[in-house]
Design a protein around this motif. Structure first.
Motif, PDB file in Angstrom:
ATOM      1  N   TYR A  51     -63.024 -33.053  58.833  1.00 12.44           N
ATOM      2  CA  TYR A  51     -62.279 -31.943  58.637  1.00 12.44           C
ATOM      3  C   TYR A  51     -62.336 -31.476  56.983  1.00 12.44           C
ATOM      4  O   TYR A  51     -62.389 -32.425  56.415  1.00 12.44           O
ATOM      5  CB  TYR A  51     -60.859 -32.141  58.931  1.00 12.44           C
ATOM      6  CG  TYR A  51     -60.480 -31.948  60.466  1.00 12.44           C
ATOM      7  CD1 TYR A  51     -60.125 -31.132  61.136  1.00 12.44           C
ATOM      8  CD2 TYR A  51     -60.779 -33.170  60.963  1.00 12.44           C
ATOM      9  CE1 TYR A  51     -60.000 -31.011  62.652  1.00 12.44           C
ATOM     10  CE2 TYR A  51     -60.659 -33.297  62.569  1.00 12.44           C
ATOM     11  CZ  TYR A  51     -60.126 -32.430  63.183  1.00 12.44           C
ATOM     12  OH  TYR A  51     -59.915 -32.532  64.408  1.00 12.44           O
ATOM     13  N   PHE A 100     -64.392 -22.314  57.934  1.00 15.60           N
ATOM     14  CA  PHE A 100     -64.669 -23.356  58.798  1.00 15.60           C
ATOM     15  C   PHE A 100     -63.858 -24.333  58.587  1.00 15.60           C
ATOM     16  O   PHE A 100     -64.129 -24.965  57.384  1.00 15.60           O
ATOM     17  CB  PHE A 100     -66.221 -23.659  59.063  1.00 15.60           C
ATOM     18  CG  PHE A 100     -67.073 -22.462  59.546  1.00 15.60           C
ATOM     19  CD1 PHE A 100     -67.306 -22.094  61.117  1.00 15.60           C
ATOM     20  CD2 PHE A 100     -67.460 -21.472  58.528  1.00 15.60           C
ATOM     21  CE1 PHE A 100     -67.947 -21.024  61.153  1.00 15.60           C
ATOM     22  CE2 PHE A 100     -67.949 -20.326  58.841  1.00 15.60           C
ATOM     23  CZ  PHE A 100     -68.424 -20.076  60.248  1.00 15.60           C
ATOM     24  N   THR A 127     -64.019 -27.449  60.353  1.00 13.28           N
ATOM     25  CA  THR A 127     -64.440 -28.670  60.852  1.00 13.28           C
ATOM     26  C   THR A 127     -66.099 -28.812  60.709  1.00 13.28           C
ATOM     27  O   THR A 127     -66.761 -27.563  60.747  1.00 13.28           O
ATOM     28  CB  THR A 127     -64.268 -29.013  62.462  1.00 13.28           C
ATOM     29  OG1 THR A 127     -64.758 -27.922  63.136  1.00 13.28           O
ATOM     30  CG2 THR A 127     -62.879 -29.246  62.722  1.00 13.28           C
ATOM     31  N   THR A 139     -68.151 -29.681  62.957  1.00 14.52           N
ATOM     32  CA  THR A 139     -68.547 -29.328  64.118  1.00 14.52           C
ATOM     33  C   THR A 139     -68.731 -27.828  64.041  1.00 14.52           C
ATOM     34  O   THR A 139     -69.537 -27.048  64.791  1.00 14.52           O
ATOM     35  CB  THR A 139     -67.750 -29.742  65.292  1.00 14.52           C
ATOM     36  OG1 THR A 139     -67.732 -31.141  65.154  1.00 14.52           O
ATOM     37  CG2 THR A 139     -68.284 -29.275  66.809  1.00 14.52           C
ATOM     38  N   GLY A 140     -67.663 -27.044  63.624  1.00 20.79           N
ATOM     39  CA  GLY A 140     -67.693 -25.506  63.423  1.00 20.79           C
ATOM     40  C   GLY A 140     -68.900 -25.045  62.726  1.00 20.79           C
ATOM     41  O   GLY A 140     -69.420 -24.103  63.158  1.00 20.79           O
ATOM     42  N   SER A 169     -72.017 -25.722  64.719  1.00 21.85           N
ATOM     43  CA  SER A 169     -72.136 -24.669  65.774  1.00 21.85           C
ATOM     44  C   SER A 169     -72.427 -23.375  65.300  1.00 21.85           C
ATOM     45  O   SER A 169     -73.211 -22.633  66.101  1.00 21.85           O
ATOM     46  CB  SER A 169     -70.992 -24.653  66.661  1.00 21.85           C
ATOM     47  OG  SER A 169     -70.601 -26.122  67.254  1.00 21.85           O
ATOM     48  N   PHE A 170     -71.940 -22.886  64.269  1.00 21.87           N
ATOM     49  CA  PHE A 170     -72.508 -21.556  63.893  1.00 21.87           C
ATOM     50  C   PHE A 170     -73.613 -21.494  63.363  1.00 21.87           C
ATOM     51  O   PHE A 170     -74.452 -20.516  63.621  1.00 21.87           O
ATOM     52  CB  PHE A 170     -71.456 -21.260  62.645  1.00 21.87           C
ATOM     53  CG  PHE A 170     -71.679 -19.972  62.008  1.00 21.87           C
ATOM     54  CD1 PHE A 170     -71.063 -18.809  62.710  1.00 21.87           C
ATOM     55  CD2 PHE A 170     -72.532 -19.548  61.042  1.00 21.87           C
ATOM     56  CE1 PHE A 170     -71.313 -17.297  62.332  1.00 21.87           C
ATOM     57  CE2 PHE A 170     -72.944 -18.473  60.377  1.00 21.87           C
ATOM     58  CZ  PHE A 170     -72.134 -17.170  61.189  1.00 21.87           C
TER      59      PHE A 170
END
Length: 117
Positions: free
Chosen positions: A42, A76, A78, A80-81, A84-85
């Motif tokens: 994070y 964002f 994380t 992961t975010g 993913s983007f």
């Protein structure tokens, strides 16, 4: 509202995608150092589209009619975010900075003509 005129240095996701596809780099800026919590990392990351001559367009959230005057930077929270983007707009890899103040740039590679999947 014409965002190119009234807020020339910000873009929503659709325009960000267009800019990156047309040759702008996608720059990831780490605003808050990453820390591990459970299986994820994070922090706070923001993205900018940057042209070859240094014109920067900050990614902002989509607006609705009731909040069209509010410009909010898309953050964002994380890794992961962020990944993913980037994958969603066509990148096949991601180099995400982990320390506050760090930045990395990504550029889409034009597809090879005549190749097929």
């Amino acid at each position: 509202m014409n965002w190119e005129v009234e807020a020339p240095n910000v873009v929503t996701e659709a325009r960000f995608r267009e800019l990156v596809e047309s040759g702008y780099s996608a720059e990831i800026l780490c605003q808050e150092s990453a820390h591990k919590k459970g299986p994820s990392y994070y922090g706070v990351w923001i993205l900018r589209a940057v042209s070859a001559d240094g014109v920067e367009k900050l990614l902002v959230t989509a607006r609705t009619r009731t909040t069209h005057n509010d410009i909010k930077i898309r953050e964002f929270k994380t890794i992961t975010g962020v990944v993913s983007f980037l994958v969603g707009i066509g990148f096949s890899h991601a180099d995400v900075p982990l320390e506050e103040g760090q930045r990395t740039a990504h550029k889409l590679i034009a597809p090879v003509k005549g190749s097929s999947d």
